[in-house]
Design an enzyme around this catalytic site. Structure first.
Site, short mmCIF file in Angstrom:
data_model
loop_
_atom_site.label_atom_id
_atom_site.label_comp_id
_atom_site.label_asym_id
_atom_site.label_seq_id
_atom_site.Cartn_x
_atom_site.Cartn_y
_atom_site.Cartn_z
N GLU A 277 -1.62 18.71 45.54
CA GLU A 277 -0.65 19.29 44.62
C GLU A 277 0.72 18.64 44.75
O GLU A 277 1.52 18.67 43.83
CB GLU A 277 -0.54 20.80 44.88
N HIS A 298 -25.42 14.75 56.45
CA HIS A 298 -26.75 14.90 55.84
C HIS A 298 -26.65 15.15 54.33
O HIS A 298 -27.63 15.50 53.70
CB HIS A 298 -27.51 16.03 56.54
N LYS A 413 -3.59 26.98 32.61
CA LYS A 413 -3.17 28.37 32.43
C LYS A 413 -2.88 28.67 30.95
O LYS A 413 -3.28 29.71 30.43
CB LYS A 413 -1.93 28.67 33.27
#
Length: 423
Positions: A277, A298, A413
């Site tokens: 961010e 793995h 948003k």
């Protein structure tokens, strides 16, 4: 306290950055760079509000005395730091009387409904954390928790079981808390969420878990003093920042944070927010990713070893594990595991680390930076939190962008609000 090994990363051009690093250090100290109104974290280990700090301790004691469950309701920096600290210091199966749960960080219906079901017969205290009070994930969960508490205890008793950590003077949550009469803690105006773990945002949940927050703050203070100088030859935080930029200049697009302790998984999540961010702007920056080895060897190991050369690794290693035991011998050895008999589990883990480092670097041609800390204590968490804050600011300023805003986050948003009919 934290060591950096660049042997496997080939950062020979690091000295070339000394002049620029000195300039940026001066910007940090004098708070003159981009986003300087959010540099309160830089000297926070010295300037933190001692009165509120004492209140955090007092509230934590009261919560531990009456609650079976403490719920942290927040998203991003409002919960990642405290969860990272709690798991790092106490491990995955801590022996404590109070359960700490996290909500307000997702819209997932099953997660929220199951959490409400889990707490219905428990004594519950809620800490809602939001600077504005308008973060949708958090506000939605808090409404559900508020109604749960009021239905369970009645409105008056419910008020005593809610603590709001929010802006000192303004905002939806601050107004809400004042009207309802909740106990409140403050988020400093000059510290953004992803830099807030050493404020009341992180310290209350950490203290409720029974962790020594004095040790955390001492670690942060010592790191603040250790790295408060511009000498790139000795400042490990700045060296790490510069190595990240060198890796990007060499064409690597992603940094893979690698831990070998399960209890560090959330530390990696906190680190990803801090760096992602802060520097992911203006089409610049490294993609922060993480794996926990040997588990992820793995799954992701094949790509790291033989896939496209788009990433470098940053190993975050711990010298002394929180706990250890010796692997036993078995007379029949039907599982053919006696070759490990007499070795500690941590020795096996460290040999897996060394073998992987050799495979990825020597054979796979994947650069590796190595950060090593002594242990997973509260002191160490405070130290590395301040270390990463300083390194992050330097790293992002080297890109010439603002480390402290997040304009891109607002795009989703707006779309979400439009689709839900809010706007």
């Amino acid at each position: 306290m934290i060591k950096l090994d660049t042997t496997y990363a080939h950062c020979e051009t690091m000295p070339d950055y000394a002049g620029k690093v000195a300039e940026i250090h001066e910007m940090l100290v004098k708070k003159t760079g981009k986003g300087n109104d959010f540099l309160g974290w830089y000297d926070w280990p010295t300037t933190y509000d001692k009165t509120e700090y004492d209140l955090v301790k007092k509230l934590a004691g009261e919560i531990r005395a009456k609650a079976d469950v403490f719920i942290v309701c927040g998203i991003g920096g409002s919960y990642l730091g405290s969860r990272a600290a709690i798991e790092m210091v106490q491990g995955m199966f801590p022996n404590r009387d109070i359960e700490i749960l996290f909500v307000g960080n997702t819209f997932s219906a099953p997660y929220i409904v199951q959490l409400l079901e889990r707490i219905k017969d428990k004594s519950v205290v809620v800490n809602v954390i939001s600077k504005s009070g308008t973060t949708t994930e958090t506000a939605m969960a808090f409404r559900l928790l508020k109604q749960f508490l009021e239905n369970k205890y009645g409105k008056d008793e419910a008020k005593s079981r809610i603590i709001a950590t929010t802006d000192k003077a303004r905002g939806t949550l601050k107004d809400f808390a004042t009207k309802e009469g909740y106990a409140t803690l403050s988020i400093p105006d000059d510290i953004g969420g992803r830099f807030s773990v050493l404020t009341s945002v992180g310290l209350l949940p950490i203290a409720v878990a029974g962790i020594d927050i004095d040790a955390i703050m001492q670690g942060a203070l010592d790191a603040s003093k250790t790295f408060n100088h511009p000498d790139l030859a000795t400042n490990t935080a700045y060296q790490y920042a510069v190595c990240r930029r060198i890796m990007e200049e060499k064409g690597y697009a992603a940094e893979m944070f690698v831990s070998y302790e399960t209890q560090l998984t959330m530390l990696a999540e906190w680190w990803k927010q801090l760096f992602g961010e802060s520097e992911g702007k203006e089409e610049k920056g490294l993609l922060p990713a993480s794996v926990n080895f040997s588990t992820d060897l793995h799954s992701m190991g094949q790509f790291i070893q033989d896939g496209g050369k788009c990433l470098f690794e940053t190993l975050f290693l711990v010298e002394k594990p929180m706990l250890d035991m010796v692997f036993p011998s078995d007379a029949d050895d039907l599982d053919h595991m006696n070759y490990l008999a007499g070795k500690s589990l941590d020795e096996v883990n460290k040999k897996a680390c060394l073998g992987t480092l050799q495979a990825h670097h020597d054979t796979g041609n994947v650069p590796n930076l190595i950060l090593t800390v002594t242990d997973t204590s509260a002191y160490t968490f405070g130290y590395i939190a301040q270390f990463f804050f300083i390194a992050c600011a330097m790293s992002v300023y080297l890109l010439d962008v603002n480390p402290f805003n997040q304009p891109g986050v607002e795009v989703y948003k707006k779309n979400m609000f439009r689709l839900l009919g809010k706007i």
